[in-house]
Design a protein around this motif. Structure first.
Motif, PDB file in Angstrom:
ATOM      1  N   THR A  31       0.863  -1.187   0.000  1.00  0.00           N
ATOM      2  CA  THR A  31       0.000   0.000   0.000  1.00  0.00           C
ATOM      3  C   THR A  31       0.893   1.229   0.000  1.00  0.00           C
ATOM      4  O   THR A  31       1.863   1.302   0.762  1.00  0.00           O
ATOM      5  CB  THR A  31      -0.892   0.011   1.272  1.00  0.00           C
ATOM      6  OG1 THR A  31      -1.731  -1.148   1.236  1.00  0.00           O
ATOM      7  CG2 THR A  31      -1.759   1.257   1.345  1.00  0.00           C
ATOM      8  N   GLU A  32       0.535   2.181  -0.893  1.00  0.00           N
ATOM      9  CA  GLU A  32       1.356   3.392  -1.024  1.00  0.00           C
ATOM     10  C   GLU A  32       1.149   4.330   0.168  1.00  0.00           C
ATOM     11  O   GLU A  32       0.017   4.482   0.626  1.00  0.00           O
ATOM     12  CB  GLU A  32       0.921   4.090  -2.311  1.00  0.00           C
ATOM     13  CG  GLU A  32       1.954   5.001  -2.884  1.00  0.00           C
ATOM     14  CD  GLU A  32       1.553   5.446  -4.280  1.00  0.00           C
ATOM     15  OE1 GLU A  32       1.785   4.683  -5.238  1.00  0.00           O
ATOM     16  OE2 GLU A  32       0.992   6.546  -4.386  1.00  0.00           O
ATOM     17  N   ILE A  33       2.220   4.939   0.631  1.00  0.00           N
ATOM     18  CA  ILE A  33       2.092   5.994   1.647  1.00  0.00           C
ATOM     19  C   ILE A  33       2.861   7.223   1.154  1.00  0.00           C
ATOM     20  O   ILE A  33       3.900   7.093   0.512  1.00  0.00           O
ATOM     21  CB  ILE A  33       2.620   5.568   3.047  1.00  0.00           C
ATOM     22  CG1 ILE A  33       4.000   4.909   2.964  1.00  0.00           C
ATOM     23  CG2 ILE A  33       1.644   4.667   3.761  1.00  0.00           C
ATOM     24  CD1 ILE A  33       4.584   4.535   4.316  1.00  0.00           C
ATOM     25  N   SER A  34       2.308   8.387   1.442  1.00  0.00           N
ATOM     26  CA  SER A  34       2.984   9.632   1.034  1.00  0.00           C
ATOM     27  C   SER A  34       3.487  10.320   2.279  1.00  0.00           C
ATOM     28  O   SER A  34       2.736  10.502   3.234  1.00  0.00           O
ATOM     29  CB  SER A  34       2.006  10.552   0.309  1.00  0.00           C
ATOM     30  OG  SER A  34       1.582   9.904  -0.863  1.00  0.00           O
ATOM     31  N   THR A  35       4.751  10.681   2.258  1.00  0.00           N
ATOM     32  CA  THR A  35       5.313  11.391   3.409  1.00  0.00           C
ATOM     33  C   THR A  35       6.338  12.411   2.909  1.00  0.00           C
ATOM     34  O   THR A  35       6.456  12.638   1.697  1.00  0.00           O
ATOM     35  CB  THR A  35       5.898  10.387   4.434  1.00  0.00           C
ATOM     36  OG1 THR A  35       6.316  11.089   5.580  1.00  0.00           O
ATOM     37  CG2 THR A  35       7.043   9.575   3.885  1.00  0.00           C
ATOM     38  N   LYS A  36       7.025  13.029   3.843  1.00  0.00           N
ATOM     39  CA  LYS A  36       8.032  14.027   3.445  1.00  0.00           C
ATOM     40  C   LYS A  36       9.342  13.705   4.125  1.00  0.00           C
ATOM     41  O   LYS A  36       9.358  13.274   5.285  1.00  0.00           O
ATOM     42  CB  LYS A  36       7.573  15.422   3.858  1.00  0.00           C
ATOM     43  CG  LYS A  36       6.413  15.904   3.005  1.00  0.00           C
ATOM     44  CD  LYS A  36       6.071  17.341   3.342  1.00  0.00           C
ATOM     45  CE  LYS A  36       4.948  17.810   2.427  1.00  0.00           C
ATOM     46  NZ  LYS A  36       3.916  18.537   3.127  1.00  0.00           N
ATOM     47  N   PRO A  95       8.591  15.739  -0.801  1.00  0.00           N
ATOM     48  CA  PRO A  95       7.562  14.688  -0.768  1.00  0.00           C
ATOM     49  C   PRO A  95       8.114  13.374  -1.310  1.00  0.00           C
ATOM     50  O   PRO A  95       8.830  13.366  -2.322  1.00  0.00           O
ATOM     51  CB  PRO A  95       6.448  15.223  -1.685  1.00  0.00           C
ATOM     52  CG  PRO A  95       6.915  16.527  -2.199  1.00  0.00           C
ATOM     53  CD  PRO A  95       8.322  16.765  -1.788  1.00  0.00           C
ATOM     54  N   VAL A  96       7.815  12.294  -0.629  1.00  0.00           N
ATOM     55  CA  VAL A  96       8.299  10.971  -1.050  1.00  0.00           C
ATOM     56  C   VAL A  96       7.139   9.973  -0.972  1.00  0.00           C
ATOM     57  O   VAL A  96       6.348  10.010  -0.030  1.00  0.00           O
ATOM     58  CB  VAL A  96       9.437  10.464  -0.128  1.00  0.00           C
ATOM     59  CG1 VAL A  96       9.954   9.112  -0.585  1.00  0.00           C
ATOM     60  CG2 VAL A  96      10.576  11.443  -0.078  1.00  0.00           C
ATOM     61  N   THR A  97       7.061   9.103  -1.967  1.00  0.00           N
ATOM     62  CA  THR A  97       6.078   8.026  -1.937  1.00  0.00           C
ATOM     63  C   THR A  97       6.799   6.749  -1.524  1.00  0.00           C
ATOM     64  O   THR A  97       7.807   6.391  -2.125  1.00  0.00           O
ATOM     65  CB  THR A  97       5.449   7.843  -3.336  1.00  0.00           C
ATOM     66  OG1 THR A  97       4.886   9.097  -3.712  1.00  0.00           O
ATOM     67  CG2 THR A  97       4.358   6.800  -3.318  1.00  0.00           C
ATOM     68  N   MET A  98       6.285   6.106  -0.477  1.00  0.00           N
ATOM     69  CA  MET A  98       6.882   4.849  -0.004  1.00  0.00           C
ATOM     70  C   MET A  98       5.846   3.739  -0.135  1.00  0.00           C
ATOM     71  O   MET A  98       4.694   3.995  -0.521  1.00  0.00           O
ATOM     72  CB  MET A  98       7.305   4.987   1.457  1.00  0.00           C
ATOM     73  CG  MET A  98       8.323   6.083   1.701  1.00  0.00           C
ATOM     74  SD  MET A  98       8.833   6.106   3.442  1.00  0.00           S
ATOM     75  CE  MET A  98       9.945   7.502   3.456  1.00  0.00           C
ATOM     76  N   GLN A  99       6.225   2.524   0.169  1.00  0.00           N
ATOM     77  CA  GLN A  99       5.285   1.402   0.166  1.00  0.00           C
ATOM     78  C   GLN A  99       5.370   0.709   1.513  1.00  0.00           C
ATOM     79  O   GLN A  99       6.468   0.450   2.014  1.00  0.00           O
ATOM     80  CB  GLN A  99       5.654   0.380  -0.929  1.00  0.00           C
ATOM     81  CG  GLN A  99       5.580   0.917  -2.341  1.00  0.00           C
ATOM     82  CD  GLN A  99       4.174   0.956  -2.903  1.00  0.00           C
ATOM     83  OE1 GLN A  99       3.247   0.340  -2.357  1.00  0.00           O
ATOM     84  NE2 GLN A  99       4.004   1.680  -4.001  1.00  0.00           N
TER      85      GLN A  99
END
Ligand SMILES: Cc1cc2nc3c(=O)[nH]c(=O)nc-3n(C[C@H](O)[C@H](O)[C@H](O)COP(=O)(O)O)c2cc1C
Length: 202
Positions: free
Chosen positions: A82-87, A96-100
């Motif tokens: 599931t994708e998570i968006s954080t900084k 901004p970075v998209t992680m899983q």
């Protein structure tokens, strides 16, 4: 709020190859001691390569024994992530970075994302220090202490080495843990054990 305990946390680490965008999951130990949080990565894993290239890792808590076995030896399907968006703070600027992370379908009950800083890079291992950036408690369940779950973790650790070395001493340790899993486990533990043994016999 952090999700890790003092000592070695046997989590499912999720990472992404930044070039291809392909996510990866693997059981990994996160060492939390004296206020520092570290990972010691043996060379050659996807997790090591992804951490080197991206500078982040997500620690996921799940009690699904099959996730430990399947992520150690094979690849989890796309829906396991599931994708998570954080900084991430980089040179004073929030990028901004998209992680899983691991999905709830994989039994993920909580996750914590970290940036990684290389502490040592020696012929045997890459050691990184982790700095927390975000975390979430999703769906905490009661987990009565169970020797079978510990047995699966133990057997999987030995099996990741056994598949490379075929060392009979490691096989004996796997058999020892397998006995505990069969004696103390529920159906899900025994099913995970069978998959683990099949991977060892491939
Ligand atoms: C409970 C457990 C903990 C593990 N901890 C580590 C670790 O701290 N460092 C490491 O390099 N490998 C560790 N391993 C082995 C990796 O999970 C294994 O090499 C795996 O195949 C790596 O997968 P990857 O190539 O998808 O990253 C651990 C295995 C288990 C079962």
């Amino acid at each position: 709020m952090g999700i890790l305990a003092d000592g070695i946390n046997e989590v499912i680490a999720t990472t992404v190859n930044p070039e291809t965008g392909i996510p990866n999951a693997a059981p990994m130990g996160i060492i939390a001691r004296r206020g520092r949080t570290m990972m010691q990565l043996f060379h050659g894993t996807h997790t090591e390569a992804n951490i080197r290239a991206s500078g982040w890792v997500v620690a996921n808590l799940t009690f699904d024994p099959m996730v430990y076995v399947e992520s150690a030896f094979g690849d989890l399907p796309d829906e396991a992530f599931t994708e998570i968006s954080t900084k991430i703070l980089t040179e004073g600027v929030d990028i901004p970075v998209t992680m899983q992370r691991l999905s709830v379908g994989e039994g993920c009950e909580a996750w914590e994302a970290f940036t990684t800083t290389i502490v040592s890079d020696n012929p045997k291992t890459l050691v990184v220090e982790l700095t927390p950036v975000a975390s979430e408690i999703l769906d905490l369940q009661p987990h009565p202490p169970n020797r079978a779950f510990a047995g699966i973790i133990e057997a999987t650790v030995h099996a990741t080495r056994y598949v490379m070395t075929r060392d009979p001493e490691l096989w004996a340790l796997i058999e020892q843990s397998a006995e505990i899993v069969r004696k103390c486990g529920g159906e899900e533990h025994v099913a995970a054990l069978e998959v683990l043994i099949a991977f060892c016999q491939e």
